[in-house]
Design a protein around this motif. Structure first.
Motif, PDB file in Angstrom:
ATOM      1  N   GLU A 210       0.841  -1.209   0.000  1.00 33.41           N
ATOM      2  CA  GLU A 210       0.000   0.000   0.000  1.00 33.41           C
ATOM      3  C   GLU A 210       0.869   1.249   0.000  1.00 33.41           C
ATOM      4  OE1 GLU A 210      -2.970   0.288   3.130  1.00 33.41           O
ATOM      5  OE2 GLU A 210      -3.264   2.426   2.708  1.00 33.41           O
ATOM      6  N   LEU A 211       0.530   2.152  -0.913  1.00 32.81           N
ATOM      7  CA  LEU A 211       1.191   3.459  -0.958  1.00 32.81           C
ATOM      8  C   LEU A 211       0.223   4.512  -0.447  1.00 32.81           C
ATOM      9  CD1 LEU A 211       2.829   3.300  -4.522  1.00 32.81           C
ATOM     10  CD2 LEU A 211       3.996   3.062  -2.315  1.00 32.81           C
ATOM     11  N   GLU A 212       0.777   5.496   0.252  1.00 34.48           N
ATOM     12  CA  GLU A 212      -0.035   6.628   0.712  1.00 34.48           C
ATOM     13  C   GLU A 212       0.823   7.877   0.546  1.00 34.48           C
ATOM     14  OE1 GLU A 212      -2.171   6.032   4.564  1.00 34.48           O
ATOM     15  OE2 GLU A 212      -1.292   7.985   5.019  1.00 34.48           O
ATOM     16  N   LYS A 213       0.349   8.790  -0.281  1.00 33.50           N
ATOM     17  CA  LYS A 213       1.125  10.007  -0.586  1.00 33.50           C
ATOM     18  C   LYS A 213       2.578   9.678  -0.928  1.00 33.50           C
ATOM     19  CE  LYS A 213      -1.706  13.003   2.246  1.00 33.50           C
ATOM     20  NZ  LYS A 213      -1.866  13.404   3.643  1.00 33.50           N
ATOM     21  N   GLY A 214       2.771   8.611  -1.704  1.00 32.68           N
ATOM     22  CA  GLY A 214       4.106   8.273  -2.179  1.00 32.68           C
ATOM     23  C   GLY A 214       4.930   7.415  -1.247  1.00 32.68           C
ATOM     24  N   ARG A 215       4.446   7.216  -0.024  1.00 31.82           N
ATOM     25  CA  ARG A 215       5.205   6.375   0.912  1.00 31.82           C
ATOM     26  C   ARG A 215       4.649   4.966   0.941  1.00 31.82           C
ATOM     27  NH1 ARG A 215       8.198   9.758   4.182  1.00 31.82           N
ATOM     28  NH2 ARG A 215       7.239  11.794   4.504  1.00 31.82           N
ATOM     29  N   LEU A 216       5.556   4.007   1.141  1.00 30.00           N
ATOM     30  CA  LEU A 216       5.109   2.631   1.340  1.00 30.00           C
ATOM     31  C   LEU A 216       4.653   2.527   2.797  1.00 30.00           C
ATOM     32  CD1 LEU A 216       7.156  -0.489   0.220  1.00 30.00           C
ATOM     33  CD2 LEU A 216       5.510  -0.514   2.062  1.00 30.00           C
ATOM     34  N   VAL A 217       3.339   2.308   3.003  1.00 28.82           N
ATOM     35  CA  VAL A 217       2.835   2.286   4.384  1.00 28.82           C
ATOM     36  C   VAL A 217       2.445   0.883   4.837  1.00 28.82           C
ATOM     37  CG1 VAL A 217       2.092   4.686   4.423  1.00 28.82           C
ATOM     38  CG2 VAL A 217       0.491   2.927   3.619  1.00 28.82           C
ATOM     39  N   ARG A 218       2.413  -0.073   3.901  1.00 30.94           N
ATOM     40  CA  ARG A 218       2.046  -1.446   4.303  1.00 30.94           C
ATOM     41  C   ARG A 218       2.598  -2.413   3.272  1.00 30.94           C
ATOM     42  NH1 ARG A 218      -3.254  -4.372   3.714  1.00 30.94           N
ATOM     43  NH2 ARG A 218      -3.912  -2.509   2.601  1.00 30.94           N
ATOM     44  N   ASP A 219       3.148  -3.532   3.741  1.00 30.38           N
ATOM     45  CA  ASP A 219       3.622  -4.601   2.867  1.00 30.38           C
ATOM     46  C   ASP A 219       3.245  -5.884   3.578  1.00 30.38           C
ATOM     47  OD1 ASP A 219       4.905  -6.418   1.254  1.00 30.38           O
ATOM     48  OD2 ASP A 219       6.833  -5.372   1.253  1.00 30.38           O
ATOM     49  N   GLN A 220       2.154  -6.510   3.096  1.00 32.70           N
ATOM     50  CA  GLN A 220       1.506  -7.566   3.860  1.00 32.70           C
ATOM     51  C   GLN A 220       1.411  -8.834   3.010  1.00 32.70           C
ATOM     52  OE1 GLN A 220      -2.598  -6.468   4.592  1.00 32.70           O
ATOM     53  NE2 GLN A 220      -2.710  -7.733   6.440  1.00 32.70           N
ATOM     54  N   ALA A 221       1.899  -9.947   3.543  1.00 32.70           N
ATOM     55  CA  ALA A 221       1.744 -11.236   2.850  1.00 32.70           C
ATOM     56  C   ALA A 221       0.299 -11.689   3.007  1.00 32.70           C
ATOM     57  CB  ALA A 221       2.686 -12.265   3.463  1.00 32.70           C
ATOM     58  N   ARG A 222      -0.247 -12.351   2.003  1.00 33.85           N
ATOM     59  CA  ARG A 222      -1.650 -12.791   2.024  1.00 33.85           C
ATOM     60  C   ARG A 222      -2.552 -11.687   2.588  1.00 33.85           C
ATOM     61  NH1 ARG A 222      -2.849 -17.535   0.818  1.00 33.85           N
ATOM     62  NH2 ARG A 222      -4.659 -17.696   2.184  1.00 33.85           N
ATOM     63  N   GLY A 223      -2.405 -10.521   2.009  1.00 30.72           N
ATOM     64  CA  GLY A 223      -3.021  -9.323   2.579  1.00 30.72           C
ATOM     65  C   GLY A 223      -4.441  -9.060   2.109  1.00 30.72           C
ATOM     66  N   VAL A 224      -5.008  -7.983   2.675  1.00 32.30           N
ATOM     67  CA  VAL A 224      -6.342  -7.519   2.288  1.00 32.30           C
ATOM     68  C   VAL A 224      -6.220  -6.085   1.778  1.00 32.30           C
ATOM     69  CG1 VAL A 224      -7.599  -9.019   3.860  1.00 32.30           C
ATOM     70  CG2 VAL A 224      -6.794  -6.778   4.665  1.00 32.30           C
ATOM     71  N   TYR A 225      -7.344  -5.603   1.221  1.00 32.87           N
ATOM     72  CA  TYR A 225      -7.359  -4.246   0.659  1.00 32.87           C
ATOM     73  C   TYR A 225      -7.040  -3.228   1.758  1.00 32.87           C
ATOM     74  CZ  TYR A 225      -9.023  -0.471  -2.341  1.00 32.87           C
ATOM     75  OH  TYR A 225      -9.122   0.643  -3.109  1.00 32.87           O
ATOM     76  N   GLY A 226      -7.851  -3.290   2.808  1.00 32.15           N
ATOM     77  CA  GLY A 226      -7.434  -2.685   4.072  1.00 32.15           C
ATOM     78  C   GLY A 226      -7.545  -1.191   4.252  1.00 32.15           C
TER      79      GLY A 226
END
Ligand SMILES: Nc1ncnc2c1ncn2[C@@H]1O[C@H](COP(=O)(O)OP(=O)(O)OP(=O)(O)O)[C@@H](O)[C@H]1O
Length: 229
Positions: A210-226
């Motif tokens: 997940e990116l937020e304003k250009g930053r990587l804020v989440r990197d999740q294995a078997r992840g959800v939209y979230g």
């Protein structure tokens, strides 16, 4: 397969970076969803991988190569190992389904005999056997996207980059497209897909970045939209 080391990208005449200090690794064979609200940097991330844009700082490695050090004349060769699929299909409207797919092989100089064999094979794989001679305008959106995927896959790329491939499709058609991308991924092709489709991300349970304003804020294995948009 892909490595970002502290990558930032600021477009000319922009004060705010489109990507900020992003570091990550994507291994061969992974399936990765890239999520984040509009303007969070997803397309920029993909353009950097294709070297349509260059990082302002930090290093981008694709298939073991540092893209900052790659000479311009080598870029087309690198891109041949990457397939791309977009929300708006981008088919050639005056060519048939088979010609659209064959074109991807012609431009890289594949011999005719090989093309004649590969095109029906890949059209079967995407479920379009029998529609070789249709024009794109005679196909549904889902079928057009299957042609685009066949075209992206016919050269057996190491990596398939899909920018909102289901963005113009209804939910049921989208599920079919995702099954196809999953199948392609199972052949060993790495898939990176940017999407706003919560249902798909939640159903597939793949790695989610997940990116937020250009930053990587989440990197999740078997992840959800979230996140809510
Ligand atoms: N060519 C460009 N020139 C200047 N600014 C740009 C350019 N492309 C993107 N930007 C800016 O960079 C930021 C990130 O945009 P980007 O297109 O990467 O986001 P995105 O997550 O793909 O959005 P969307 O979900 O709407 O496709 C935005 O603020 C955007 O306005």
């Amino acid at each position: 397969m892909i490595r970002f080391d502290n990558v930032s990208k600021t477009y000319p005449r922009q004060s705010r970076p489109a990507l900020r200090d992003v570091s990550l690794d994507i291994e061969k064979g992974e399936f990765v969803f890239l999520v984040g609200s509009s303007g969070s940097g997803k397309s920029t991330f993909m353009r950097l991988i294709l070297r349509e844009e260059r990082a302002s700082t930090g290093a981008v490695h694709v298939l073991g190569k540092d893209l900052a050090r790659m000479s311009n004349w080598k870029v087309p060769h690198m891109r041949r190992q990457l397939g791309t699929v977009f929300q708006d299909f981008r088919l050639l409207p005056n060519k048939t389904v088979a010609q659209n797919v064959a074109f991807a092989q012609e431009v890289i100089g594949k011999p005719r005999g090989e093309i004649r064999k590969a095109v029906p094979q890949v059209l079967d794989l995407v479920g379009l056997g029998g529609k070789e001679d249709r024009m794109p305008g005679e196909l549904s959106g889902g079928e057009q996207q299957r042609v685009a995927i066949a075209r992206a896959f016919v050269n057996r790329p190491m990596l398939l980059i899909a920018d909102e491939p289901t963005g113009n499709l209804d939910p049921q058609t989208s599920v079919g497209i995702m099954k196809l991308l999953d199948r392609i991924n199972r052949t060993g092709t790495t898939v990176i897909m940017a999407t706003h489709d919560q249902n798909i991300v939640d159903q597939m349970r793949k790695r989610v970045i997940e990116l937020e304003k250009g930053r990587l804020v989440r990197d999740q294995a078997r992840g959800v939209y979230g996140y809510q948009h």
